[in-house]
Design an enzyme around this catalytic site. Structure first.
Site, short mmCIF file in Angstrom:
data_model
loop_
_atom_site.label_atom_id
_atom_site.label_comp_id
_atom_site.label_asym_id
_atom_site.label_seq_id
_atom_site.Cartn_x
_atom_site.Cartn_y
_atom_site.Cartn_z
N CYS A 122 2.14 2.86 2.44
CA CYS A 122 3.22 2.89 3.45
C CYS A 122 3.89 1.53 3.62
O CYS A 122 4.59 1.33 4.62
CB CYS A 122 2.67 3.41 4.78
SG CYS A 122 1.90 5.03 4.66
N GLU A 162 3.01 -1.47 4.55
CA GLU A 162 2.74 -2.42 5.63
C GLU A 162 1.58 -3.36 5.33
O GLU A 162 1.39 -4.34 6.04
CB GLU A 162 2.47 -1.68 6.95
CG GLU A 162 1.07 -1.13 7.15
CD GLU A 162 0.83 0.21 6.50
OE1 GLU A 162 -0.15 0.89 6.85
OE2 GLU A 162 1.64 0.59 5.63
N ASN A 207 0.83 -1.20 0.00
CA ASN A 207 0.00 0.00 0.00
C ASN A 207 0.86 1.25 0.00
O ASN A 207 2.05 1.20 -0.33
CB ASN A 207 -0.92 -0.02 1.23
CG ASN A 207 -0.13 0.10 2.51
OD1 ASN A 207 0.90 -0.55 2.68
ND2 ASN A 207 -0.58 0.94 3.43
#
Length: 977
Positions: free
Chosen positions: A593, A595, A591
């Site tokens: 970021c 994670e 995604n």
């Protein structure tokens, strides 16, 4: 003051030459900026004239540099720029009021000189200010005590009338704000506040005077950040209660013991007609709900946290805020409890968890829970089809998902590459890059109403024919039509590529329209099919392909991640091989970021719902408090599961996916605080072990809570066939990765009863396909006043920039320990500023404290990767892992990223370098920036990441000469929000 010529002719050191003082007379003149005013030291007010700053600064420069023609030219250019900087700084602060004390302007001049590295001028200026301050003090002391002639100050009310200043209430509020805080004294706050008052001051300026006064003291005593927050709270109370109640209202913190409950019902009645609150909230037992509010919870905010809520989170009607902090948390809790049977009891349970800061929901949940558009999910992952309809549908989906605060990850690997054949037009494709430009501009256009920038990350697999152009997307040179300056990018790297790098072998780039199977394959099947395509290319059966040396491409990848901060390096195979949901599809990207690792397809847009445990709040005298952690995780998992059913879905593919798989991502924040409160250094085996055991506990309780929810509510629909259904937990899935790679260096030790939990998972099932992910938590950690996510301390004293402004940040644990050893004083503060917030170079700091409070750039990032590997063994998704390089070289980067792959990490995030200037060497006074702001473009330009020269690289490592990475304090970076 002597003229510059007399200074130089007397032979004195120019650095010690007395400079022209920026006096009230110098700065006050016929106003060129009539809306801004200067408060003289005698309390009178004069119009502000920016031109006088230029005159005074010119004289200051000439006093140091002389009157030669060359010096004059240099001075003119420098002064023009610096004057603009000072005026811009003051203009950015107009939210604090348009009236500034003479000292505030002088502080900004001093800061401008330091930031521009005119150190001799700045140093002489500091010395002259100190000399003038002493002279004024001596003159004052020599005069006979005057008969009190203090003028009566008046406040300008909102209706244009004037009223006498209520000095008693001012003292009451300041004293109340300082009550119960160690090391805090109300006297200097009151003194500084009164210094900034003038006759006719507005109510807003009066409220802000105290806030600003307390902020100037934070660098000496961290607890003044609580004082600033409580004074801001008084401003907020006046604003909220006056608007909701319909008449001007003031209330102290003590008054709120009874007023909160009274206010809450009026808040609900105000928010629903304004179409801000869900009408269903009015159907709760509001007396029972209001009785559960805890007014004392308002006192635990630090200034940065409350200011962030004030600027971006609290609901408002026509610019007037209607939410107080405890009402805000209760609104979020009620929104999450809408479908519970005893929803009042559950709302109170959720409220207690949020308001205690033990757990915090993600930003979209905080923004939208309890509102009429409850888009509560954090992350959305899509895969883009290889046709115009599919491409532009994906762009439209991005806009709809981003509108309500979703962060986006797009898989672009299926889109055919540059030069590929287009059957419909019998032409050639322009590749993926032009479409990425469209997606980039869409993210800018849809910015969530100014709450935070629209943000998207594009992923591309390493075998795609356009990968080399993809690597250049964030460069500041080249054809701007083929650049995406605002979009994040990430490499989606298969294990086979890393193995080819290790073997110094060849790598072949393909267009996906000729190699369609590669997109959905991983592990050994991918390696076999890839080799078959290489054979086809060798036989001339593939039209578009290119052979490169794997180490050359790896070198370019590392060069770009250092030079531009992108593309991030993420690993396809461990994400898929360890996925509990590999029976139901393929993970094609992470995604925004890095994670989240969930399946995507044409029919399913992956959705994840996030929240984070505040690890610091779960550390007791004997370390991690497992009983408290279990309580927190159990309630948090219920809240996250509720998000799935309550959520407002903007596209059907997201709803379908979320209800079918029900993934959530419970993470953590405050890891650094948890280490420091236990006196554990980050660069130590103890820290790595704590990362292991703390994540094991979170994983154990998260999985157990999902099993409990499955027993109560049923399994998630796609449970059968998952790794869960086969009794394979995240710790067990390491073996699958090891088998595919021929081994993996990951620790396999455990301490809890995993056999018993494994049996429960198989027999009862799971409510959620995925339960854990460690997000950056940059904003919610600010709200809770702890270090973000799993990050090491950036600096122990610095100025943090984000969308709410600039804030002095001091490591309270360091101050605590230095006080215990009698080392916290003005000299230590000065040394911390000089050494950019590091204690490593301060001789009188003991070695054990230097190790404990080593900053992110003083820690070998190998320690961070080792700790991340220990966490990754427990996590069914991934973690946002930033890496830090103080003195980078190609060899170091090569070793670091290979280590991340070798130790089984699924993803990495930003590579961080230092920016040019972090802590101002002269003073932090006045640098806390503006209040009530939603942009910080000036700060963004200042901290954009400084070029860092590096040594020549090793054979297999990149040439990073003159490169730069993402600056950690860049307010335009999504990770910093």
């Amino acid at each position: 003051m002597p003229t510059s010529s007399s200074v130089l002719s007397n032979g004195r050191d120019a650095a010690h030459a007395p400079l022209i003082q920026l006096s009230p007379e110098t700065l006050a003149a016929p106003a060129r900026e009539p809306s801004m005013q200067i408060i003289r030291r005698n309390g009178t007010v004069s119009p502000f004239d920016a031109g006088k700053i230029s005159v005074a600064m010119t004289k200051a420069f000439l006093a140091v540099e002389g009157h030669t023609a060359a010096a004059s030219r240099r001075v003119h250019e420098a002064v023009e720029q610096l004057t603009g900087d000072v005026v811009a700084a003051l203009t950015r602060r107009v939210g604090e009021g348009r009236t500034f004390h003479i000292e505030d302007v002088q502080d900004q001049v001093e800061l401008a000189l330091m930031r521009s590295e005119h150190h001799k001028v700045a140093r002489a200026y500091v010395l002259y200010r100190e000399e003038r301050a002493r002279t004024r003090a001596e003159e004052l002391a020599a005069k006979p005590a005057p008969v009190s002639t203090a003028p009566v100050l008046h406040v300008m009310l909102a209706n244009g009338t004037r009223a006498p200043l209520d000095s008693a209430r001012l003292a009451l509020i300041v004293n109340e704000a300082c009550a119960g805080l160690d090391g805090v004294d109300a006297a200097p706050v009151l003194e500084e506040t009164r210094r900034n008052l003038y006759d006719g001051i507005t109510l807003d300026e009066l409220a802000l005077a105290g806030i600003m006064a307390a902020r100037t003291l934070v660098e000496q005593e961290p607890n003044y950040t609580f004082v600033s927050a409580r004074l801001l709270l008084d401003k907020l109370r006046t604003e909220v209660l006056s608007f909701v109640g319909g008449t001007p209202t003031h209330a102290s913190q003590a008054d709120m013991t009874t007023r909160y409950a009274e206010y809450f019902g009026a808040y609900i009645k105000t928010g629903i007609p304004a179409e801000l609150l869900d009408p269903e909230l009015a159907r709760f037992d509001l007396k029972r709900i209001a009785a559960a509010l805890k007014p004392e919870g308002d006192l635990q905010f630090q200034f940065l946290g409350l200011q962030t809520l004030y600027d971006r989170y609290f609901l408002h009607v026509q610019g007037n805020r209607i939410e107080l902090p405890q009402a805000f948390f209760m609104r979020v809790a009620m929104g999450l409890a809408l479908r519970e049977i005893d929803r009042e009891a559950r709302a109170i349970e959720f409220y207690n968890l949020l308001s205690s800061f033990d757990f915090m929901a993600s930003t979209p949940t905080l923004f939208n829970s309890g509102t009429q558009r409850p888009q509560l999910s954090s992350c959305f992952l899509t895969t883009v089809a290889d046709d115009l309809d599919g491409i532009f549908k994906s762009v439209k989906d991005n806009a709809l998902l981003a509108k309500y605060s979703g962060g986006l990850g797009n898989d672009w690997t299926r889109v055919r590459g540059l030069g590929a054949h287009i059957k419909g037009t019998n032409g050639e494709s322009q590749g993926v890059v032009p479409f990425l430009k469209v997606a980039n501009d869409t993210a800018i256009a849809v910015n969530q109403g100014g709450k935070r920038k629209g943000a998207v990350c594009a992923y591309l697999e390493t075998w795609h024919i356009d990968i080399e152009e993809f690597l250049d997307l964030r460069k500041n040179t080249g054809d701007d039509r083929r650049r995406t300056h605002d979009m994040n990018t990430a490499n989606w790297v298969p294990d086979l590529f890393m193995q080819r790098v290790e073997a110094d072998g060849e790598w072949t780039l393909f267009s996906p329209d000729e190699t369609p199977e590669l997109h959905d394959l991983y592990g050994k099947p991918f390696a076999e099919r890839y080799a078959a395509y290489e054979e086809k290319a060798a036989r001339g059966e593939i039209r578009v392909f290119k052979k490169v040396r794997a180490t050359d491409l790896w070198r370019r990848m590392l060069t770009m991640v250092f030079e531009t901060g992108h593309p991030w390096i993420t690993f396809k195979d461990p994400c898929n091989l360890r996925s509990p949901q590999q029976h139901a599809g393929v993970i094609h990207s992470s995604n925004l970021c890095t994670e989240i690792t969930l399946n995507t397809s044409d029919d399913e847009v992956a959705v994840c719902n996030l929240g984070s445990v505040n690890l610091l709040n779960h550390i007791g005298q004997n370390g991690l408090d497992h009983a408290q952690l279990k309580r927190t995780v159990t309630t948090a998992m219920r809240m996250l599961d509720n998000v799935i059913d309550i959520n407002f879905y903007t596209i059907p593919e997201a709803r379908r996916s979320n209800l079918k798989h029900r993934p959530v991502g419970l993470g953590l924040m405050g890891f650094q605080d948890a280490l420091q409160v236990q006196s554990i250094a980050t660069a130590s085996d103890a820290a790595v072990n704590f990362a292991d055991t703390s994540m094991e506990a979170i994983a154990f309780h998260s999985i157990s809570a999902s099993v409990d929810l499955a027993a109560e509510r049923g399994r998630y629909p796609s449970f059968e066939g998952s790794l869960w259904s086969r009794g394979i937990l995240p710790i067990d899935s390491i073996e699958i990765l090891a088998e595919a790679r021929g081994g993996v260096q990951m620790d396999r030790s455990t301490t809890l009863d995993w056999n018993g939990l494994r049996d429960r998972v198989k027999s009862t099932g799971m409510r959620n396909s995925n339960v854990m992910a460690i997000a950056p938590t940059a904003t919610i950690s600010n709200i809770c006043g702890v270090a973000q996510s799993i990050e090491p301390a950036y600096q122990n004293l610095y100025v943090k920039s984000n969308m709410s402004g600039d804030f002095t940040v001091v490591n309270a644990f360091l101050v605590r320990d230095l006080k215990k050893r009698g080392l916290w004083d003005e000299v230590m503060v000065s040394d911390l500023k000089y050494f950019d917030g590091s204690v490593g170079s301060i001789d009188r700091v003991p070695d054990d404290l230097k190790a404990l409070y080593a900053t992110s750039f003083e820690i070998d990032s190998a320690w961070l990767i080792e700790a991340a590997s220990r966490r990754q063994k427990w996590i069914d998704q991934a973690q946002s892992l930033n890496l830090y390089i103080a003195n980078p070289s190609g060899k170091k980067l090569d070793q670091l990223y290979r280590l991340a792959w070798t130790l089984g990490l699924k993803t990495t995030y930003y590579l961080r370098s230092r920016s040019a200037t972090h802590v101002e060497k002269s003073t932090l006074k006045g640098t806390d920036g503006k209040l009530n702001a939603v942009s910080a473009t000036g700060a963004a330009a200042k901290t954009a990441g400084a070029p860092i020269l590096v040594q020549s690289s090793a054979v297999t490592a990149p040439d990073l000469s003159g490169a730069m990475a993402c600056s950690i304090d860049n307010p335009e970076c999504e990770a910093c929000q």
